[in-house]
Write a protein that holds these residues in place. Structure first.
Motif, mmCIF file in Angstrom:
data_model
loop_
_atom_site.group_PDB
_atom_site.id
_atom_site.type_symbol
_atom_site.label_atom_id
_atom_site.label_comp_id
_atom_site.label_asym_id
_atom_site.label_seq_id
_atom_site.Cartn_x
_atom_site.Cartn_y
_atom_site.Cartn_z
ATOM 1 N N HIS A 72 0.949 -1.244 -0.042
ATOM 2 C CA HIS A 72 0.026 -0.013 0.059
ATOM 3 C C HIS A 72 0.880 1.132 -0.008
ATOM 4 C CE1 HIS A 72 -3.963 2.137 1.984
ATOM 5 N NE2 HIS A 72 -2.850 3.111 1.277
ATOM 6 N N LYS A 141 -0.433 3.545 -6.146
ATOM 7 C CA LYS A 141 -1.543 3.979 -6.526
ATOM 8 C C LYS A 141 -1.774 5.170 -7.191
ATOM 9 C CE LYS A 141 -3.132 2.283 -1.806
ATOM 10 N NZ LYS A 141 -3.854 0.989 -2.082
ATOM 11 N N HIS A 242 -9.692 1.713 1.215
ATOM 12 C CA HIS A 242 -9.304 2.644 2.238
ATOM 13 C C HIS A 242 -10.505 2.658 3.075
ATOM 14 C CE1 HIS A 242 -6.124 3.890 -0.190
ATOM 15 N NE2 HIS A 242 -5.430 4.459 0.699
ATOM 16 N N HIS A 265 -6.281 0.304 6.469
ATOM 17 C CA HIS A 265 -6.197 1.238 7.458
ATOM 18 C C HIS A 265 -6.828 0.704 9.111
ATOM 19 C CE1 HIS A 265 -4.346 4.976 6.178
ATOM 20 N NE2 HIS A 265 -4.874 4.873 4.998
ATOM 21 N N ASP A 317 1.714 3.006 3.352
ATOM 22 C CA ASP A 317 1.259 4.069 3.026
ATOM 23 C C ASP A 317 1.975 5.319 2.551
ATOM 24 O OD1 ASP A 317 -1.318 5.096 2.541
ATOM 25 O OD2 ASP A 317 -1.674 5.911 4.716
#
Ligand code: DI6
Ligand code: FE
Length: 404
Positions: A72, A141, A242, A265, A317
């Motif tokens: 991620h 992403k 998410h 998350h 992230d």
């Protein structure tokens, strides 16, 4: 497994953390060896039983793990959000900054203004930091373009990272990350006019491996995410979400109901969400860098996830706002210290379970048949990887069977 032909390459004198669950902790083989042919592991086991090989290398007792997987990340973006960091220290919340047009939208402005070359340079700098700590696979992403051209540009840059560096990349289309200013107050209009057509175009160009969204009060509702997921399904693309980062909208259960690869998350995840994820086999992706940066106080329900058998992955992230973190090793440390994962769970979260979060079964473990994407560390015990902070013990990295 017997090997009739000599393998290309044999690593001996290795402590091998295969990360295959169910046996010894970390799947550890104390005096182990790994045989590699044509970029794949063909044998792993005790050094005394190792097959013959054209080339033998003694690792002097170093630890070998699967190459790390960051499942991620948002490493393609322009600009920075250091000013927002200051504002948060002065008392402003992440949501208040976002609602005032900062946050994700400030990165959108910078990213729209950046050329493909500029975006690539920034992404490569962050990819290099991850690679330097043993990463061999990155999920990247889109989601800072929020218009057709910039979303496609971001995805092309993500693909180019894999062309420019010895690393694998899986892309996720995150057009549903925020509502851009030109559609302010009209998430539905943005979904219809931009997100869904851009997804179609990106998929047609082969730029999309999965479809992601941000289900949150400041982003998209569950009903809107469901429409996005239906389009993804029509295109044959897997989904992820998410979910439950800042509030509980039931996003994880929605994702699970759509057969999502992962829900990510999860600080606000409830028992219903845990059960839905367990039933669907949806991986939980824990992102302690965002929890830390935003000084959240609710931790994801790790005990409930563990009890329900929901796989837990750990990722950076990496993004300019909520998690300016380009270190998987620090993410592992944070997962232990902040979320109370064991070091073994944390490492499995960046190998075995991270592969599954990306829908892959050809990496994330040292097993015959899987890719020889490996990390070799100057440590004795695998718990050391999560234990240290800001101390990179990577000795070498092997990508597709080659030291890189
Ligand atoms: N949640 C996050 O933590 C990132 N995106 C998301 O949906 C934050 C992205 C950013 O603040 O730029
Ligand atoms: Fe994210």
């Amino acid at each position: 497994m017997s090997v009739s032909e000599p393998s290309d390459r044999l690593l001996t004198g290795a402590r091998v953390a295969t990360m295959v669950p169910g046996g010894a902790p970390y799947g550890l083989i104390e005096d182990g060896a790994v045989a590699i042919t044509d970029g794949h592991v063909v044998w792993v086991g005790p050094a005394t039983e190792a097959p013959c090989a054209r080339r033998r290398e003694d690792l002097g007792g170093r630890l070998v793990t699967p190459g790390l997987i960051d499942c991620h990340s948002h490493i393609v973006f322009a600009g920075d959000r250091a000013r927002e960091f200051e504002m948060r220290l002065e008392g402003a919340s992440y949501e208040a900054i976002a609602r005032a047009g900062g946050g994700i939208l400030s990165t959108v402005r910078a990213t729209r203004a950046a050329s493909e070359a500029e975006l690539l340079a920034g992404a490569l700098a962050r990819a290099d930091a991850l690679i330097a700590e043993g990463a061999t696979l990155l999920e990247i992403k889109s989601g800072y373009g929020l218009d057709r051209d910039t979303e496609l540009r971001m995805l092309r840059v993500a693909r180019r990272v894999a062309a420019e560096r010895p690393v694998r990349v899986r892309t996720s289309f995150l057009g549903a990350h925020a509502v851009p200013p030109e559609f302010a107050g009209d998430a539905e209009g943005y979904l219809d006019a931009i997100v869904l057509p851009t997804l179609e175009a990106a998929a047609a160009e082969g730029l999309v491996d999965a479809v992601d969204g941000f289900c949150e009060g400041i982003a998209f509702s569950p009903a809107q995410i469901a429409r996005l997921f239906d389009r993804a399904a029509a295109l044959g693309l897997p989904v992820k979400l998410h979910a439950e980062q800042l509030s509980n909208l039931g996003g994880a259960a929605l994702a699970a109901d759509h057969g999502a690869l992962s829900a990510d998350h999860l600080e606000w995840l409830d028992d219903t969400g845990v059960e839905a994820m367990a039933a669907a086999g949806t991986v939980s992706v824990l992102l302690p860098g965002a929890y830390y940066t935003l000084r959240e106080t609710r931790v994801p329900p790790v005990a409930a996830l563990r009890a329900a058998g929901v796989p837990m992955a750990v990722a950076t992230d990496c993004n300019p706002g909520s998690s300016p973190l380009a270190s998987l090793l620090i993410a592992l440390n944070m997962a232990c210290t902040l979320f109370r994962l064991t070091p073994e769970e944390a490492l499995a979260g960046a190998t075995w379970h991270a592969a599954r979060a990306l829908g892959l079964d050809d990496c994330g473990a040292i097993v015959p048949g899987r890719r020889a994407d490996l990390a070799i560390w100057d440590v004795r015990h695998p718990a050391e990887l999560a234990y240290r902070i800001g101390w990179n013990p990577l000795a070498a990295r092997i990508f597709a069977g080659e030291t890189t």
